[in-house]
Scaffold this motif. Sequence first.
Motif, PDB file in Angstrom:
ATOM      1  N   LYS A   1      46.076  43.155  36.022  1.00  0.00           N
ATOM      2  CA  LYS A   1      47.331  42.470  35.675  1.00  0.00           C
ATOM      3  C   LYS A   1      48.310  43.429  35.011  1.00  0.00           C
ATOM      4  O   LYS A   1      49.488  43.474  35.387  1.00  0.00           O
ATOM      5  CB  LYS A   1      47.048  41.289  34.742  1.00  0.00           C
ATOM      6  N   ASP A   2      47.844  44.186  34.026  1.00  0.00           N
ATOM      7  CA  ASP A   2      48.758  45.018  33.248  1.00  0.00           C
ATOM      8  C   ASP A   2      49.272  46.227  34.027  1.00  0.00           C
ATOM      9  O   ASP A   2      50.312  46.784  33.676  1.00  0.00           O
ATOM     10  CB  ASP A   2      48.070  45.496  31.957  1.00  0.00           C
ATOM     11  N   ILE A   3      48.566  46.625  35.059  1.00  0.00           N
ATOM     12  CA  ILE A   3      49.010  47.777  35.847  1.00  0.00           C
ATOM     13  C   ILE A   3      49.779  47.356  37.087  1.00  0.00           C
ATOM     14  O   ILE A   3      50.878  47.849  37.350  1.00  0.00           O
ATOM     15  CB  ILE A   3      47.816  48.666  36.235  1.00  0.00           C
ATOM     16  N   TYR A   4      49.259  46.388  37.835  1.00  0.00           N
ATOM     17  CA  TYR A   4      49.829  46.116  39.151  1.00  0.00           C
ATOM     18  C   TYR A   4      50.856  44.990  39.162  1.00  0.00           C
ATOM     19  O   TYR A   4      51.346  44.605  40.219  1.00  0.00           O
ATOM     20  CB  TYR A   4      48.708  45.901  40.164  1.00  0.00           C
ATOM     21  N   SER A   5      51.232  44.500  37.996  1.00  0.00           N
ATOM     22  CA  SER A   5      52.386  43.607  37.909  1.00  0.00           C
ATOM     23  C   SER A   5      53.670  44.405  37.732  1.00  0.00           C
ATOM     24  O   SER A   5      54.757  43.838  37.612  1.00  0.00           O
ATOM     25  CB  SER A   5      52.224  42.635  36.728  1.00  0.00           C
ATOM     26  N   ARG A   6      53.568  45.740  37.735  1.00  0.00           N
ATOM     27  CA  ARG A   6      54.705  46.614  37.432  1.00  0.00           C
ATOM     28  C   ARG A   6      55.352  47.197  38.683  1.00  0.00           C
ATOM     29  O   ARG A   6      56.247  48.011  38.592  1.00  0.00           O
ATOM     30  CB  ARG A   6      54.231  47.759  36.516  1.00  0.00           C
ATOM     31  N   GLY A   7      54.891  46.812  39.850  1.00  0.00           N
ATOM     32  CA  GLY A   7      55.450  47.379  41.076  1.00  0.00           C
ATOM     33  C   GLY A   7      54.653  48.577  41.542  1.00  0.00           C
ATOM     34  O   GLY A   7      53.446  48.681  41.315  1.00  0.00           O
ATOM     35  N   GLN A   8      55.336  49.509  42.180  1.00  0.00           N
ATOM     36  CA  GLN A   8      54.697  50.690  42.751  1.00  0.00           C
ATOM     37  C   GLN A   8      53.941  51.482  41.687  1.00  0.00           C
ATOM     38  O   GLN A   8      54.466  51.788  40.633  1.00  0.00           O
ATOM     39  CB  GLN A   8      55.772  51.583  43.374  1.00  0.00           C
ATOM     40  N   VAL A   9      52.671  51.812  41.966  1.00  0.00           N
ATOM     41  CA  VAL A   9      51.869  52.655  41.076  1.00  0.00           C
ATOM     42  C   VAL A   9      51.174  53.713  41.927  1.00  0.00           C
ATOM     43  O   VAL A   9      50.342  53.387  42.776  1.00  0.00           O
ATOM     44  CB  VAL A   9      50.822  51.829  40.298  1.00  0.00           C
ATOM     45  N   ASP A  10      51.525  54.962  41.707  1.00  0.00           N
ATOM     46  CA  ASP A  10      50.920  56.042  42.478  1.00  0.00           C
ATOM     47  C   ASP A  10      49.617  56.521  41.852  1.00  0.00           C
ATOM     48  O   ASP A  10      48.646  56.795  42.561  1.00  0.00           O
ATOM     49  CB  ASP A  10      51.901  57.210  42.592  1.00  0.00           C
ATOM     50  N   SER A  11      49.618  56.641  40.506  1.00  0.00           N
ATOM     51  CA  SER A  11      48.426  57.142  39.815  1.00  0.00           C
ATOM     52  C   SER A  11      48.208  56.384  38.519  1.00  0.00           C
ATOM     53  O   SER A  11      49.166  55.940  37.871  1.00  0.00           O
ATOM     54  CB  SER A  11      48.574  58.636  39.494  1.00  0.00           C
ATOM     55  N   VAL A  12      46.946  56.252  38.149  1.00  0.00           N
ATOM     56  CA  VAL A  12      46.541  55.654  36.878  1.00  0.00           C
ATOM     57  C   VAL A  12      45.741  56.690  36.102  1.00  0.00           C
ATOM     58  O   VAL A  12      44.912  57.399  36.694  1.00  0.00           O
ATOM     59  CB  VAL A  12      45.679  54.391  37.097  1.00  0.00           C
ATOM     60  N   ILE A  13      46.012  56.807  34.810  1.00  0.00           N
ATOM     61  CA  ILE A  13      45.186  57.635  33.925  1.00  0.00           C
ATOM     62  C   ILE A  13      44.515  56.698  32.928  1.00  0.00           C
ATOM     63  O   ILE A  13      45.188  55.903  32.269  1.00  0.00           O
ATOM     64  CB  ILE A  13      46.016  58.680  33.161  1.00  0.00           C
ATOM     65  N   VAL A  14      43.215  56.795  32.819  1.00  0.00           N
ATOM     66  CA  VAL A  14      42.434  55.947  31.908  1.00  0.00           C
ATOM     67  C   VAL A  14      41.980  56.764  30.708  1.00  0.00           C
ATOM     68  O   VAL A  14      41.402  57.847  30.862  1.00  0.00           O
ATOM     69  CB  VAL A  14      41.205  55.363  32.636  1.00  0.00           C
ATOM     70  N   LEU A  15      42.267  56.245  29.515  1.00  0.00           N
ATOM     71  CA  LEU A  15      41.698  56.781  28.271  1.00  0.00           C
ATOM     72  C   LEU A  15      41.215  55.586  27.477  1.00  0.00           C
ATOM     73  O   LEU A  15      41.975  54.948  26.753  1.00  0.00           O
ATOM     74  CB  LEU A  15      42.740  57.587  27.488  1.00  0.00           C
ATOM     75  N   HIS A  16      39.947  55.259  27.634  1.00  0.00           N
ATOM     76  CA  HIS A  16      39.442  53.997  27.096  1.00  0.00           C
ATOM     77  C   HIS A  16      37.958  54.133  26.799  1.00  0.00           C
ATOM     78  O   HIS A  16      37.253  54.877  27.484  1.00  0.00           O
ATOM     79  CB  HIS A  16      39.664  52.880  28.121  1.00  0.00           C
ATOM     80  N   GLY A  17      37.494  53.409  25.782  1.00  0.00           N
ATOM     81  CA  GLY A  17      36.062  53.346  25.499  1.00  0.00           C
ATOM     82  C   GLY A  17      35.684  53.681  24.078  1.00  0.00           C
ATOM     83  O   GLY A  17      34.569  53.357  23.646  1.00  0.00           O
ATOM     84  N   ILE A  18      36.583  54.306  23.304  1.00  0.00           N
ATOM     85  CA  ILE A  18      36.204  54.696  21.945  1.00  0.00           C
ATOM     86  C   ILE A  18      35.924  53.479  21.070  1.00  0.00           C
ATOM     87  O   ILE A  18      35.015  53.489  20.230  1.00  0.00           O
ATOM     88  CB  ILE A  18      37.271  55.619  21.310  1.00  0.00           C
ATOM     89  N   ASN A  19      36.676  52.385  21.277  1.00  0.00           N
ATOM     90  CA  ASN A  19      36.438  51.173  20.482  1.00  0.00           C
ATOM     91  C   ASN A  19      35.145  50.476  20.885  1.00  0.00           C
ATOM     92  O   ASN A  19      34.506  49.807  20.062  1.00  0.00           O
ATOM     93  CB  ASN A  19      37.621  50.211  20.603  1.00  0.00           C
TER      94      ASN A  19
END
Length: 389
Positions: free
Chosen positions: A248-266
Motif C-alpha cells: 500500500k505505502d509503495i504502490y499507491s504512489r504511481g510509477q516505482v522503478d526501484s525500492v530500497i529496504v532498510l528494515h528489521g532493527i526494531n
Amino acid sequence: MKKTARFMNDSSNHKSWESIWSYCQLDYRSWPSTVIPDHQKIKVKMNHDTQEIRLRFSNEYGRQPLRFEQVTINVNGKLAKVTVNQSTEIDILPGANLISDPVQVTMSVGDVLIIDTYTMESVELTGGIVTYSKLITQVTNYQLEEQIEQKDLFRMVAENNRMQYIYGISEIQIPQSKGNSSIVFFGDSLVQQGYIVDGLKLRVLERNYPNLAVLNAGIGGSRVLKGTDRNFDDYQRHGTSGLERFEKDIYSRGQVDSVIVLHGINDLITLEKGSEKVTIYQLIQGLGQYAEIAHSHGSLCYIGTLMPFGESIFYEDKLEEYRQEVNNWIRNNNYYDGYFDFDLAVASKQHPSRLNSECDNGDGLHLSEEGGRVVAETISIPQLQKKMI
C-alpha cells in the motif's frame, strides 16, 4: 504585484500522475496537539521539470475535520491558489485523503516549491508527517503573522526538538512521463528521519539526475513482522507491520522503478518481547517477501544491511549476534537485485558493533546528518535507474 496562475479544470483529463515528494502519515491519536488558526509554510527543493502539479491532502488519522481556508503554491514568485473540485476552501474529513485539481505552474530542476496552508479554526491534530532533515524540506508556522516555534505548538516536537512536523499535506504529484523515474525508500525511523533519503536527493540534484524522485516510506518504530503492540508500546504512531503496509505505502504512489529496504532493527530490539515472540528465521522470511512483492509490480528491489546500535539503550550481546546473522543473509541472499552495505559504511573501525561517532546522532542507534550523507554515498544511482527485464 504577484502573478496568480490559472487553474485547470481537469474533469475530462484522465492522464496518469506520479509522486515526486511524499511521506507516510503517522498516527498521533495518542499524542494530540490542538492549534489555533495557523499558517503553515512548507518549502521543498524540487528535482523535476513540469508544467502542472497536484497536492494530496491527508487527514488519515484525524478525529476532527481539518479545514484549510486557503492553500497556495509559489514558484519563483509566481503565486497560484490550490483548489479541490474548484473550491478554494478545502475540508478534509477524518480518515480522508483528497487530491487537488491540477495547477498550472512552471517548475524546473532546482526550484523551491513553497506551499502555504491556512487553517480556518482551532483543530486537534492527530496525524501528519515528520522529518528530522531540513536539507530538502523545511516547514515554518505562523500565528497572527508571527513566527512560532513548532515545539510550542506540537506535542511530538516538544518531546523531540529535532523533528519538524507537517499536517494536512502528504504528497506532491506531476503528470507521468517516460523521462521520469522514482525510488521509494522503505523502512523505520532510520528512513523516516530523512537524513539518508535527503542525502540521496542531494546527490541526485548535485550530480545531475533530473526528474528522478526519491520518496520516503519510513515510519518510526516500524517492524517487519508485527505492528504496534499495546502491551509494551505507548505509541500508536509505530503503525502496522511492514508486511501489511509495504504494498500500500509503495504502490499507491504511481510509477516505482526501484525500492530500497532498510528494515528489521526494531524486530531485533523487540524479538523476545510482547505476547508473540518471533524468530530470526521469520524475520528473514519477511524481508524476502518485500523483494517478491516489489518484483510482482515490476520494480527492482535492493536492501541495506542493518547498522550498529552497540551504544544504544537497547543493546545486548545476543541481539548483536542476531544482527550479524541477518546481515550475513542480506549479503548472500538471492531474493533482492542487490544490497548496499550501510553497516560497513557507518560502523566504528575500533568497535564494529557501534556507530562511528561522526555518524551517531547521540543515542547510539540513529544517524546524524553526516551519517545520512555517508549512507547515501554507498548507493549507486545508475543501478537504481535500471529497469526490470
